[in-house]
Design an enzyme around this catalytic site. Structure first.
Site, PDB file in Angstrom:
ATOM      1  N   TYR A 102     -41.278  28.725  59.115  1.00  0.00           N
ATOM      2  CA  TYR A 102     -40.361  28.695  60.329  1.00  0.00           C
ATOM      3  C   TYR A 102     -40.458  30.363  60.790  1.00  0.00           C
ATOM      4  O   TYR A 102     -40.381  30.546  62.227  1.00  0.00           O
ATOM      5  CB  TYR A 102     -39.029  28.613  59.850  1.00  0.00           C
ATOM      6  CG  TYR A 102     -38.624  27.109  59.684  1.00  0.00           C
ATOM      7  CD1 TYR A 102     -39.502  26.345  59.858  1.00  0.00           C
ATOM      8  CD2 TYR A 102     -37.150  26.910  59.256  1.00  0.00           C
ATOM      9  CE1 TYR A 102     -39.229  24.791  59.599  1.00  0.00           C
ATOM     10  CE2 TYR A 102     -37.053  25.767  59.095  1.00  0.00           C
ATOM     11  CZ  TYR A 102     -37.958  24.421  59.311  1.00  0.00           C
ATOM     12  OH  TYR A 102     -37.680  23.309  59.025  1.00  0.00           O
ATOM     13  N   GLU A 113       1.334  49.620  71.908  1.00  0.00           N
ATOM     14  CA  GLU A 113      -0.052  49.301  72.073  1.00  0.00           C
ATOM     15  C   GLU A 113      -0.128  48.423  71.015  1.00  0.00           C
ATOM     16  O   GLU A 113      -0.912  48.740  70.025  1.00  0.00           O
ATOM     17  CB  GLU A 113      -0.801  50.354  71.935  1.00  0.00           C
ATOM     18  CG  GLU A 113      -0.794  51.326  73.106  1.00  0.00           C
ATOM     19  CD  GLU A 113      -1.206  52.670  73.263  1.00  0.00           C
ATOM     20  OE1 GLU A 113      -2.020  52.968  72.358  1.00  0.00           O
ATOM     21  OE2 GLU A 113      -0.873  53.645  73.912  1.00  0.00           O
ATOM     22  N   ARG A 123     -43.418  30.047  63.247  1.00  0.00           N
ATOM     23  CA  ARG A 123     -43.520  28.656  64.177  1.00  0.00           C
ATOM     24  C   ARG A 123     -42.266  28.881  65.164  1.00  0.00           C
ATOM     25  O   ARG A 123     -42.273  28.458  66.105  1.00  0.00           O
ATOM     26  CB  ARG A 123     -43.496  27.454  63.251  1.00  0.00           C
ATOM     27  CG  ARG A 123     -43.607  26.399  63.936  1.00  0.00           C
ATOM     28  CD  ARG A 123     -43.356  24.878  63.340  1.00  0.00           C
ATOM     29  NE  ARG A 123     -43.232  24.825  62.101  1.00  0.00           N
ATOM     30  CZ  ARG A 123     -42.678  24.112  61.426  1.00  0.00           C
ATOM     31  NH1 ARG A 123     -41.908  23.118  62.099  1.00  0.00           N
ATOM     32  NH2 ARG A 123     -42.668  23.898  60.101  1.00  0.00           N
ATOM     33  N   TYR A 148       4.692  56.024  86.221  1.00  0.00           N
ATOM     34  CA  TYR A 148       3.842  56.247  84.752  1.00  0.00           C
ATOM     35  C   TYR A 148       2.681  57.114  85.037  1.00  0.00           C
ATOM     36  O   TYR A 148       1.834  56.890  86.144  1.00  0.00           O
ATOM     37  CB  TYR A 148       3.546  54.755  84.226  1.00  0.00           C
ATOM     38  CG  TYR A 148       2.558  55.263  82.997  1.00  0.00           C
ATOM     39  CD1 TYR A 148       3.529  55.491  81.745  1.00  0.00           C
ATOM     40  CD2 TYR A 148       1.397  55.095  82.623  1.00  0.00           C
ATOM     41  CE1 TYR A 148       2.679  55.767  80.339  1.00  0.00           C
ATOM     42  CE2 TYR A 148       0.807  55.108  81.700  1.00  0.00           C
ATOM     43  CZ  TYR A 148       1.332  55.415  80.461  1.00  0.00           C
ATOM     44  OH  TYR A 148       0.777  55.508  79.282  1.00  0.00           O
ATOM     45  N   HIS A 181      -4.501  64.228  72.260  1.00  0.00           N
ATOM     46  CA  HIS A 181      -5.489  63.345  72.046  1.00  0.00           C
ATOM     47  C   HIS A 181      -6.525  63.683  71.649  1.00  0.00           C
ATOM     48  O   HIS A 181      -7.372  62.636  71.216  1.00  0.00           O
ATOM     49  CB  HIS A 181      -5.266  62.293  73.413  1.00  0.00           C
ATOM     50  CG  HIS A 181      -4.071  61.491  73.774  1.00  0.00           C
ATOM     51  ND1 HIS A 181      -2.809  62.108  73.807  1.00  0.00           N
ATOM     52  CD2 HIS A 181      -3.887  60.032  73.696  1.00  0.00           C
ATOM     53  CE1 HIS A 181      -2.072  61.098  74.075  1.00  0.00           C
ATOM     54  NE2 HIS A 181      -2.562  59.916  74.036  1.00  0.00           N
ATOM     55  N   PHE A 234      -8.079  49.162  80.815  1.00  0.00           N
ATOM     56  CA  PHE A 234      -8.495  50.000  79.750  1.00  0.00           C
ATOM     57  C   PHE A 234      -8.666  49.139  78.400  1.00  0.00           C
ATOM     58  O   PHE A 234      -9.363  49.734  77.651  1.00  0.00           O
ATOM     59  CB  PHE A 234      -7.291  51.241  79.419  1.00  0.00           C
ATOM     60  CG  PHE A 234      -5.916  50.763  79.260  1.00  0.00           C
ATOM     61  CD1 PHE A 234      -5.734  49.776  78.051  1.00  0.00           C
ATOM     62  CD2 PHE A 234      -4.942  50.970  80.121  1.00  0.00           C
ATOM     63  CE1 PHE A 234      -4.336  49.466  77.796  1.00  0.00           C
ATOM     64  CE2 PHE A 234      -3.823  50.586  79.902  1.00  0.00           C
ATOM     65  CZ  PHE A 234      -3.367  49.816  78.818  1.00  0.00           C
ATOM     66  N   ASN A 274      -8.051  57.690  79.758  1.00  0.00           N
ATOM     67  CA  ASN A 274      -7.866  56.359  79.953  1.00  0.00           C
ATOM     68  C   ASN A 274      -9.177  55.309  80.374  1.00  0.00           C
ATOM     69  O   ASN A 274      -9.690  55.669  81.209  1.00  0.00           O
ATOM     70  CB  ASN A 274      -6.781  55.942  80.652  1.00  0.00           C
ATOM     71  CG  ASN A 274      -5.472  55.344  80.207  1.00  0.00           C
ATOM     72  OD1 ASN A 274      -4.470  54.643  81.072  1.00  0.00           O
ATOM     73  ND2 ASN A 274      -5.355  55.235  78.799  1.00  0.00           N
TER      74      ASN A 274
END
Length: 532
Positions: A294, A437, A297, A68, A98, A351, A210
Site C-alpha cells: 500500500y 472570555e 500502490r 469599549y 499584556h 478576534f 486584538n
C-alpha cells in the site's frame, strides 16, 4: 508625519501593496525573502477616515458615551469608565500588561509575517488606527527591525493578545528587537534604523493586540511548507518505487477519473511524470508480482488526501489574511446604535481563532500522514524480507556494516512524535478574564504544533530520499526514469553513496536543507517539467 515607503530599484521586487487582497505566497515573500511593502493609496484613505470616527469620540472627552476600547477598561473590566485624561495611558498600559509571553523567541520570518498581517488589518480601514502607526509597521519590515516575540502565551481569543503585545511594545520603544542580527532594546533598534517610537492614541493599543495574526502567520508559513512537502513526498515515493522495482500501473489516469479527488489526481500525475521511461521498470515488466504494498500502490490516495486537506486549510487562512479581526470594528457612514459622527462601532468576536485553529489542526494531521507512509516505504527498503535484490538494510557489507538500519528507527521516532502533536488543540478551552472570555480557540497551539509536524515530516522525507537513493545505486547498471535520476543526482550532490558506515545525521540534515530551499523540486522539474 508619513514615513517613507519603499521604491523598487532596477532588478528589485516591487513593493507588496498592503490594503489590497494578499495571498499566502505574498505573505511568504515578505516574511522569508524580504520583499518590501507599501501602503496603497485607498488603504491610507480608509484608515484616515476610520480614525476620524475615533477622534470624534475622543474629542468629546468625558461627555462621550462609553465605547469599549476607547474610554473603558478591557475584558472583564469593560464596564469601568476611563477618564479623558487617562485615555493615552490606558493604551500604553494595555500593551505593557499584556506583554507576558514566555518560551523561545519566534524566528524573524514568523515575526515579519505577523507585522504584515497586523498592518493589513489596519489597512482594511475598520480599526480606527492612525496612518502614522500603519506607516511605522511598514517601516519595521522595510528597514529590518524585528520585535522579540516569545512563542508561548496565547489562547487564541481575544486573539493572540500576548504575542501581539510584544509586537506593539516595539512600536512604543519598549521591549526588545533584533536589528542587523543583534538583539537590543527596541528604542535602540528603532534609532539605528532611522525610526522613532510612537505614542499610542485612543483605541490603538487594543487594535494592535486584538486579532489572530500570530496563529495566522505561523500557520500560513507552515502551510506553504506543507504544500511543497506534498510534492517532495511524491518525488521520494517515486525514488523508493524505482529502488523497490515497483509498478507505476496503479497511477493510471483512468483509475483517477473514476475517483475524482483533485489531490489524488495531482499526485498520480506527478508520479506518471516522474516515472516515465525507466529501465528499471522495463526490466521487471513480466515479473510474477501482482501488487505492490500500500505504501507504494496507494501514494495517490494518501498523498492526495493530504493535498486536499492542505488546500482547504490554505483557503481558510487566505480568507483570514484578508479579514478584519480586531474589536470593536469601525463602520463608516452607518450611524445607528453606538454611532458617532456618521460611524458605528460594533463590538463582536472576529478576534476568535476557531476557524484558523480547526484548519491548522487538520493540516497537522494531514501533513503527518506524509511521514507516516514515508516511514513504511523506508521499512520496505531496509527489510531484507521485503526488498528483493537489495542488501539487508542497504549496507555495503551487511553484518559488518549496519547501513540504514537506524535511519528507519529515526523516521519511526518522528512519526510517533507526530502522532502526539496531532492531538487537536482546538478541542480544548480554558476560560480566562474572569469568565468573560469563556471559550477560547487555542489556535496558537494549533499553529505551533503544525510547525513542528512540518519539521518532522521534512526530516522523515529526507531519510526516505537518502535511503531510496542508496537502493537506486544498487540497481545499477539499470537506469531509473529521468525524474528519479534527477532527484538522485540532486541528492548525490550533497550526500555521497554509502560505501561504509558513517554518521548519517549530516546526510539527513543536508537533504532536509535540499528540500527546504526548493533545490530538490527545482532539479526534478528541470528534467520532467512542472509538477503539481
Amino acid at each position: 508625519m508619513t514615513l517613507s515607503t519603499p521604491h523598487a530599484s532596477a532588478g528589485s521586487p516591487s513593493p507588496l501593496l498592503l490594503g489590497r487582497p494578499l495571498s499566502l505566497a505574498d505573505l511568504e515573500d515578505v516574511a522569508r525573502r524580504g520583499r518590501p511593502v507599501a501602503i496603497c493609496a485607498e488603504a491610507r484613505e480608509r484608515a484616515a477616515a476610520s480614525r476620524r470616527a475615533i477622534d470624534a469620540i475622543a474629542a468629546a472627552g468625558d461627555a462621550a458615551p462609553a465605547v469599549y476600547g476607547i474610554n473603558t477598561g478591557f475584558g472583564a473590566l469593560a464596564e469601568t469608565r476611563i477618564a479623558d485624561h487617562d485615555i493615552r495611558a490606558l493604551q500604553r498600559n494595555l500593551v505593557r500588561s499584556h506583554a507576558c509571553g514566555v518560551g523561545p523567541d519566534l524566528g524573524d520570518a514568523e515575526v515579519r509575517a505577523m507585522i504584515v498581517l497586523r498592518a493589513q488589518v489596519i489597512a482594511l480601514g475598520h480599526s480606527g488606527v492612525r496612518t502614522e502607526v500603519l506607516d511605522l509597521l511598514a517601516e519595521l519590515l522595510n528597514r529590518g527591525v524585528c520585535p522579540r516575540i516569545p512563542a508561548q502565551g496565547s489562547v487564541g481569543a481575544s486573539g493572540d493578545l500576548a504575542p501581539l503585545a510584544h509586537l506593539a511594545l516595539a512600536l512604543i520603544g519598549e521591549g526588545e528587537a533584533r536589528f542587523e542580527g543583534q538583539l537590543m532594546p527596541s528604542a535602540v533598534a528603532l534609532g539605528k534604523a532611522g525610526l522613532a517610537p510612537i505614542e499610542l492614541a485612543a483605541k490603538e493599543g487594543l487594535a494592535l493586540i486584538n486579532g489572530t495574526q500570530y496563529m495566522t502567520a505561523l500557520g500560513a508559513l507552515a502551510l506553504r511548507d506543507a504544500a511543497a512537502l506534498c510534492t517532495v513526498a511524491d518525488i521520494a515515493g517515486a525514488v523508493s518505487l524505482e529502488a523497490l522495482m515497483g509498478s507505476k500501473r496503479p497511477f493510471d489516469e483512468r483509475l483517477m477519473r473514476v475517483r475524482p479527488h483533485p489531490g489524488q489526481a495531482g499526485t498520480a500525475g506527478n508520479l506518471r511524470a516522474l516515472l516515465g521511461g525507466s529501465e528499471i521498470m522495463q526490466s521487471h515488466a513480466d515479473c510474477p508480482r501482482v501488487q505492490d504494498a500500500y505504501s507504494l500502490r496507494c501514494m495517490p490516495q494518501v498523498h492526495g488526501a493530504t493535498r486536499d486537506a492542505i488546500a482547504w486549510a490554505a483557503e481558510v487562512l487566505t480568507r483570514e489574511v484578508n479579514s478584519v479581526t480586531d474589536n470593536p470594528t469601525v463602520f463608516l457612514g452607518t450611524g445607528g446604535e453606538g454611532g458617532e459622527g456618521g460611524a458605528e462601532l460594533i463590538s463582536g468576536g472576529n478576534f476568535h481563532g476557531q476557524p484558523v485553529a480547526l484548519a491548522l489542526d487538520l493540516a497537522a494531521m494531514a501533513a503527518a500522514e506524509l511521514a507516516n507512509i514515508s516511514e513504511r516505504r523506508v521499512e520496505q527498503l531496509v527489510n531484507p524480507a521485503l526488498s528483493t535484490g537489495l542488501t539487508p538494510f542497504l549496507a555495503p557489507r551487511s553484518g559488518l556494516h549496519s547501513g540504514f538500519m537506524i535511519a528507519q528507527v529515526a523516521s519511526a521516532s518522528l512519526v510517533s512524535e507526530n502522532k502526539v502533536l496531532c492531538h487537536p488543540a482546538s478541542v480544548d478551552s480554558i476560560p480566562s478574564s474572569a469568565g468573560r472570555e469563556d471559550h477560547v480557540s487555542m489556535g496558537s497551539i494549533s499553529a505551533r504544533k503544525l510547525a513542528q509536524v512540518i519539521e518532522n515530516v521534512r526530516s522523515s522525507l529526507a531519510i526516505e530520499l537518502i535511503t531510496a537513493a542508496q537502493g537506486v545505486d544498487q540497481r545499477r547498471p539499470l537506469r531509473p526514469s529521468a525524474g528519479v535520476a534527477a532527484a538522485h543526482a540532486a541528492i548525490r550532490r550533497v550526500v555521497p553513496e554509502l560505501a561504509e558506515d558513517r554518521p548519517l545525521y549530516r546526510d539527513i540534515a543536508a537533504t532536509a536543507e535540499l528540500i527546504r530551499g526548493g533545490a530538490l523540486i527545482g532539479a526534478v522539474e528541470e528534467a520532467v517539467g512542472a509538477l503539481n
